[in-house]
Structures are given as structure tokens and as C-alpha cells.
Design a protein around this motif. Sequence first.
Motif, mmCIF file in Angstrom:
data_model
loop_
_atom_site.group_PDB
_atom_site.id
_atom_site.type_symbol
_atom_site.label_atom_id
_atom_site.label_comp_id
_atom_site.label_asym_id
_atom_site.label_seq_id
_atom_site.Cartn_x
_atom_site.Cartn_y
_atom_site.Cartn_z
ATOM 1 N N UNK A 166 0.837 -1.200 0.000
ATOM 2 C CA UNK A 166 0.000 0.000 0.000
ATOM 3 C C UNK A 166 0.875 1.254 0.000
ATOM 4 N N UNK A 167 1.941 1.228 0.803
ATOM 5 C CA UNK A 167 2.836 2.383 0.853
ATOM 6 C C UNK A 167 3.520 2.602 -0.496
ATOM 7 N N UNK A 168 3.884 1.490 -1.156
ATOM 8 C CA UNK A 168 4.491 1.615 -2.482
ATOM 9 C C UNK A 168 3.500 2.229 -3.470
ATOM 10 N N UNK A 169 2.258 1.759 -3.403
ATOM 11 C CA UNK A 169 1.230 2.305 -4.291
ATOM 12 C C UNK A 169 0.975 3.780 -3.990
ATOM 13 N N UNK A 170 0.997 4.132 -2.700
ATOM 14 C CA UNK A 170 0.776 5.528 -2.327
ATOM 15 C C UNK A 170 1.876 6.422 -2.893
ATOM 16 N N UNK A 171 3.123 5.926 -2.841
ATOM 17 C CA UNK A 171 4.239 6.689 -3.416
ATOM 18 C C UNK A 171 4.064 6.812 -4.925
ATOM 19 N N UNK A 172 3.658 5.695 -5.560
ATOM 20 C CA UNK A 172 3.459 5.713 -7.010
ATOM 21 C C UNK A 172 2.326 6.659 -7.393
ATOM 22 N N UNK A 179 3.195 14.161 -11.801
ATOM 23 C CA UNK A 179 3.375 14.229 -13.256
ATOM 24 C C UNK A 179 2.160 14.880 -13.907
ATOM 25 N N UNK A 180 0.958 14.499 -13.440
ATOM 26 C CA UNK A 180 -0.268 15.093 -13.977
ATOM 27 C C UNK A 180 -0.299 16.599 -13.741
ATOM 28 N N UNK A 181 0.042 16.995 -12.512
ATOM 29 C CA UNK A 181 0.023 18.411 -12.178
ATOM 30 C C UNK A 181 1.044 19.189 -13.005
ATOM 31 N N UNK A 182 2.224 18.585 -13.178
ATOM 32 C CA UNK A 182 3.257 19.236 -13.983
ATOM 33 C C UNK A 182 2.796 19.408 -15.426
ATOM 34 N N UNK A 183 2.129 18.370 -15.959
ATOM 35 C CA UNK A 183 1.637 18.434 -17.332
ATOM 36 C C UNK A 183 0.591 19.533 -17.489
ATOM 37 N N UNK A 184 -0.324 19.636 -16.500
ATOM 38 C CA UNK A 184 -1.355 20.679 -16.552
ATOM 39 C C UNK A 184 -0.717 22.065 -16.512
ATOM 40 N N UNK A 185 0.245 22.240 -15.624
ATOM 41 C CA UNK A 185 0.903 23.545 -15.497
ATOM 42 C C UNK A 185 1.658 23.904 -16.776
#
Length: 235
Positions: A166-172, A179-185
Motif C-alpha cells: 500500500x505504501x508503495x502504491x501511495x508513493x506511485x 506528473x499530472x500536475x506538472x503536465x497541466x501547469x
Amino acid sequence: MTDKKGWGSTVAGWFIERDEDNEQTGEAVAEAATSDIESSTTGDPLAASAAHGDYTTPSPTQGVFQTPPPSAIGGQVDFEAVFAAAGVDSEERQRVAKTIELVRSLPAGTEMAVKKQIVEAALKAFGVPIEKIIEASVEEIQALDGYVRNGAADNEKLIQESDARIKQYEVEIKNIRAVMQQSVEEQQKVIKVCNDKKLEVQQVLEFFGRDVVASVVKASPKLHDPSDQAVTSAS
């Protein structure tokens, strides 16, 4: 030494402490099982120093199994199979079962001393050594304790592994969101700089006038009429 302390030191806290409603049955089992162990037993409920404790704590009872015991499907336990896996043979299991039936069949109002005499007399009549019944009973309790502890250990391992995943998935997920936020910006920045450039170039078109620009756009095979694009988008 009290009876509870005596039981605790004898069985290492494997037994379950009964509540008041079940106390009398617990007394009968305790008296019958300890007749040759503690002559001063008065019939108090069985002590259980570890009954409500942490079952993930390692215990020698976890090593009593000679073959892998069955899994508890849906929380249901095949007790006979568990006992067999721990090396408690069918004859021993039958002795314990018959003794339990005998104890349960005694009248509730009978004094404990009388109950003890009845049970001991019946067992002797059947030619069943009390020591063998005690031994088989403790074997079954060891098997149950080991079964619970092994299950608790497996469960703890599953929880730890699942928590790590779960922690690995949370990091991912966090990285994906970044990445999504960077793409939007970046896209917003592209829109801004392109619109600024369009305004800069638009000055040329405004200089020549709307009608002239419209005429050139219609006549050129390389240009698209903005009005056609608007109609296409609307349809």
C-alpha cells in the motif's frame, strides 16, 4: 499458592479463563483433569494468563504439528484434522470427547466432590487411565494454541506485506499526481505564451483590416476559414 497460580504454572497459560456463567462447567473439567496433579484443587475457573494476550508471540506450541494443519476456511476450523496434524491419534481424541460428554451429562446441582467421584469411577470402569486423558487433553490444547498462533503469525505477515505494498502504491500515486500536475501547469503555460504570440502576430492582420484578411483566407488553399471550424465544432 492459589489454584489459579497453580494452573498458570502447570499449563503455561494455555487455558481460557471462563466467565461466571460458564464457571461450573470449568470447575468440573478442572477437577476431573487434575485429580492426580493437585490434590488440593477446589474447582476455581481455569486461569489463562495468555488467553487474551498477543497470539503473535512465539510459543513452543507452534511446533507441535507433524503435518501441516488445514486452513480455516471462512473462519471454520476442522478440529479433528488439526488434532491429527499435531499427532493426537483417534483413540486419544475419542477419550477426550467421551470424558467431555460424561462431564456435561452430570446434574448441574451436584457437588463438585461428588462429580469428581462419578467421573473417576466411570473412567476406571471403562479402563481409561486418567493420566492418558490429561495427556491427550493437554495435547489438544497445545494443538489449538499452536494453530491460533501460527494463524496469527501468518496474518501478521500478510498485514505487513500488504501495508508495504500500500505504501508503495501511495508513493506511485503521489508521483503520478505530480506528473499530472506538472503536465497541466506546462499546458497552461503553453496556452499563455501561444496566445501572447498570436496577439503579437495578429497586429499584422489588424493593420491590413478584417475584410482583406478574410478575402486572403478564402482564396488560399493553405488556410482554414475560422468560421468553418466553428461550424464543424458545433456539429
